[in-house]
Design an enzyme around this catalytic site. Structure first.
Site, PDB file in Angstrom:
ATOM      1  N   GLU A 156       0.796  -1.233   0.000  1.00 11.50           N
ATOM      2  CA  GLU A 156       0.000   0.000   0.000  1.00 11.50           C
ATOM      3  C   GLU A 156       0.831   1.286   0.000  1.00 11.50           C
ATOM      4  O   GLU A 156       0.657   2.152   0.857  1.00 11.50           O
ATOM      5  CB  GLU A 156      -0.981  -0.034   1.179  1.00 11.50           C
ATOM      6  CG  GLU A 156      -1.880  -1.268   1.122  1.00 11.50           C
ATOM      7  CD  GLU A 156      -2.782  -1.444   2.353  1.00 11.50           C
ATOM      8  OE1 GLU A 156      -2.727  -0.597   3.253  1.00 11.50           O
ATOM      9  OE2 GLU A 156      -3.528  -2.434   2.381  1.00 11.50           O
ATOM     10  N   ASN A 197       2.104  -4.558  -3.468  1.00 10.38           N
ATOM     11  CA  ASN A 197       0.691  -4.921  -3.325  1.00 10.38           C
ATOM     12  C   ASN A 197      -0.088  -3.679  -2.912  1.00 10.38           C
ATOM     13  O   ASN A 197       0.360  -2.922  -2.046  1.00 10.38           O
ATOM     14  CB  ASN A 197       0.640  -5.989  -2.211  1.00 10.38           C
ATOM     15  CG  ASN A 197      -0.693  -6.655  -2.017  1.00 10.38           C
ATOM     16  OD1 ASN A 197      -1.304  -7.110  -2.982  1.00 10.38           O
ATOM     17  ND2 ASN A 197      -1.152  -6.744  -0.771  1.00 10.38           N
ATOM     18  N   HIS A 233     -10.322  -5.616  -2.744  1.00 10.33           N
ATOM     19  CA  HIS A 233     -11.376  -5.516  -1.727  1.00 10.33           C
ATOM     20  C   HIS A 233     -12.527  -4.753  -2.389  1.00 10.33           C
ATOM     21  O   HIS A 233     -12.559  -3.525  -2.380  1.00 10.33           O
ATOM     22  CB  HIS A 233     -10.857  -4.790  -0.488  1.00 10.33           C
ATOM     23  CG  HIS A 233      -9.820  -5.569   0.244  1.00 10.33           C
ATOM     24  ND1 HIS A 233     -10.118  -6.767   0.870  1.00 10.33           N
ATOM     25  CD2 HIS A 233      -8.498  -5.354   0.441  1.00 10.33           C
ATOM     26  CE1 HIS A 233      -9.017  -7.243   1.428  1.00 10.33           C
ATOM     27  NE2 HIS A 233      -8.017  -6.407   1.177  1.00 10.33           N
ATOM     28  N   GLU A 261      -6.206 -10.305  -2.443  1.00  9.60           N
ATOM     29  CA  GLU A 261      -7.032 -10.215  -1.229  1.00  9.60           C
ATOM     30  C   GLU A 261      -8.518 -10.089  -1.580  1.00  9.60           C
ATOM     31  O   GLU A 261      -9.257  -9.317  -0.961  1.00  9.60           O
ATOM     32  CB  GLU A 261      -6.587  -9.004  -0.383  1.00  9.60           C
ATOM     33  CG  GLU A 261      -5.119  -9.026  -0.028  1.00  9.60           C
ATOM     34  CD  GLU A 261      -4.677  -7.885   0.890  1.00  9.60           C
ATOM     35  OE1 GLU A 261      -5.541  -7.215   1.496  1.00  9.60           O
ATOM     36  OE2 GLU A 261      -3.458  -7.670   1.008  1.00  9.60           O
ATOM     37  N   ASP A 263     -12.263  -9.908  -1.828  1.00  2.73           N
ATOM     38  CA  ASP A 263     -13.573 -10.095  -1.182  1.00  2.73           C
ATOM     39  C   ASP A 263     -14.535  -9.090  -1.809  1.00  2.73           C
ATOM     40  O   ASP A 263     -14.112  -8.089  -2.389  1.00  2.73           O
ATOM     41  CB  ASP A 263     -13.535 -10.017   0.354  1.00  2.73           C
ATOM     42  CG  ASP A 263     -12.754  -8.858   0.925  1.00  2.73           C
ATOM     43  OD1 ASP A 263     -12.664  -7.807   0.253  1.00  2.73           O
ATOM     44  OD2 ASP A 263     -12.246  -8.968   2.061  1.00  2.73           O
TER      45      ASP A 263
END
Ligand code: G3I
Length: 449
Positions: A156, A197, A233, A261, A263
């Protein structure tokens, strides 16, 4: 009379047409990891090491071929006090993965969050900060040298507008901290693939373009960088239309891309319509990765709603993962399966042959409708059933259909009606109720007894 040749041929053509158009039985899908392997892709999940037993462990082992420690390898987890290390959970995950033929993605070495207080609250010169960072990388990457397939080295680094995020690292070392971190990681484990990432970089936008420019420049300078992680996300209904195009542009730089990641969260309650849409979106994300050769695979950020970060961070939202709180696969599970080339029609095995799942079908001011489904795999059946749960937030069961229920305090027990006690092999039974709630209406864990 013998049939003419043309009549025979006509008959054969008709028979061939019948064979081609006759509906074929759907073959059972193998576990997701087998579907993924057939496409040469990874299907992964973030895991909590302490939970890797029982049903959680069985599903983790059966369905996934990559694992990412959700928290266990973060600096605050491994070195909470300076010089005092705790590798227990990280080791447990790596050992589990090796025992089950899974790869591990290390997560994460250099981040602005979940750092130990001694680091965050310290006062450091740039030289000290650089030393701390590279020592940490050498130690942690070195500890798992040869055992991890990839590392999220830097996590990040960007703000939404594509400028560098002001962090301990950027403020102290400037943007060069990224190159320093990658170089240290390569030295500590030359075989591990090194990634940067980030989130909100799934579509083409200012942030993903900043990441693109960064990795292009790092490559041009000869800094070791192997891939980018797109966290993904996502929010239901907001799947970026440029996802595949974005994956492709990174791949065209000669880099690997991983969805790291995934979702897809929604406003609760999770209705059948929302879950169906979520299935479509899981399918689309997986297909976008499958379509690009250099996209290595998709990792979900927890496979069950009971192990998801969403409800804590976004109150009122949830149901973001492919399994419900009771480890029953949701439509999203089948979306992943179809994304990986499966039929998406065959349920995976439930842990004990039969299982119950609970969902809130509808919710209003102070009331809601709950549905419970009891499902048995092929080879398992029931002649009667009882489902129990504990309401944790004061909910009360009212009118019930297709079962009889009793509630004592928070404890609810429901038994089959006279007409639906029998659940055949591969079949299901459902009952429902109206209830009351106030404050919150969390989904309970239900037990089939
Ligand atoms: O371990 C403590 C426990 O002892 C304590 O009782 C409890 C009380 O709140 O907290 C526990 O720690 C929590 C930890 O997760 C483990 O469950 C922290 O409060 C909580 O903040 C932490 O959240 C993690 C979050 O990163 C922190 O930013 C999530 O689990 C984790 O899934 C999440 O993962 C991040 C990725 O690393 C990077 N990308 C975004 C993603 C979601 O935020």
């Amino acid at each position: 009379m013998r049939p003419s040749l043309s009549a025979v041929l006509t008959g054969m053509v008709a028979l061939a047409a019948l064979l081609v158009t006759a509906p074929t039985a759907h073959a059972a899908d193998p576990p997701l990891r087998d579907l993924a392997a057939a496409k040469n892709k990874a299907i992964g999940t973030a895991v909590t090491g302490s939970k890797l037993t029982g049903t959680y462990g069985e599903i983790t082992a059966r369905e996934f071929n990559w694992l990412t420690p959700g928290n266990a390898m973060k600096w605050g987890s491994v070195e909470p006090t300076r010089g005092t290390f705790d590798w227990t959970e990280a080791d447990r995950i790596v050992d589990f993965a090796e025992a089950h033929g899974q790869d591990v993605r290390g997560h994460t070495l250099v981040w602005h969050s979940q750092n130990p207080n001694w680091l965050t609250n310290g006062t450091w010169t740039p030289a000290q900060l650089s030393q701390l960072m590279t020592d940490h990388i050498a130690l942690e990457v070195g500890r798992y040298k040869g055992r991890l397939a990839a590392w999220d080295v830097v996590n990040e680094p960007f703000d939404e507008d594509g400028t560098y995020r002001e962090t301990l690292w950027y403020d102290g070392l400037g943007a060069d901290y990224i190159a320093q971190a990658l170089t240290a990681a390569r030295a500590a484990d030359p075989a591990a693939k090194l990634y940067i990432n980030d989130y909100n970089v799934e579509g083409v936008n200012a942030k993903s373009t900043a990441l693109y420019n960064l990795v292009r420049d790092l490559k041009a300078r000869g800094v070791p960088i192997d891939g980018v992680g797109l966290q993904a996300h996502l929010i239901l209904g907001q799947l970026p239309s440029t996802l595949q195009q974005n994956i492709q542009r990174f791949a065209d730089l000669g880099l690997d891309v991983a969805i790291t990641e995934l979702d897809i969260r929604m406003q609760l309650p999770a209705t059948a319509a929302k879950l169906a849409q979520q299935r479509t979106e899981y399918d689309a994300v997986v297909k976008a990765c499958v379509a690009v050769t250099r996209c290595t695979g998709v990792t979900v950020w927890g496979f069950t709603d009971s192990d998801s970060w969403i409800p804590d961070t976004f109150p009122g939202e949830g149901a973001a993962t492919p399994y419900d709180e009771n480890y029953v696969p949701k439509p999203a599970y089948y979306g992943i399966a179809t994304g990986l080339g499966g039929t998406g029609t065959t349920p995976p095995p439930t842990p004990n042959g039969c299982a119950a799942s609970y969902s809130v079908a509808n919710q209003w001011n102070s009331g809601f409708t709950g549905n419970v489904t009891i499902r048995c795999d092929a080879g398992s059946s029931l002649s009667s059933w009882r489902v129990t749960w504990t309401f944790g937030a004061g909910q009360q069961v009212g009118q019930v259909w297709n079962a009889s229920c009793a509630q004592t305090g928070a404890a609810v027990s429901c038994s089959n009606a006279s007409w639906n006690g029998s659940v055949p092999s591969g079949g299901s039974a459902t009952f429902g109720f109206n209830g009351t709630w106030s404050g919150s209406n969390p989904v309970p864990t239900v037990t089939l007894g």
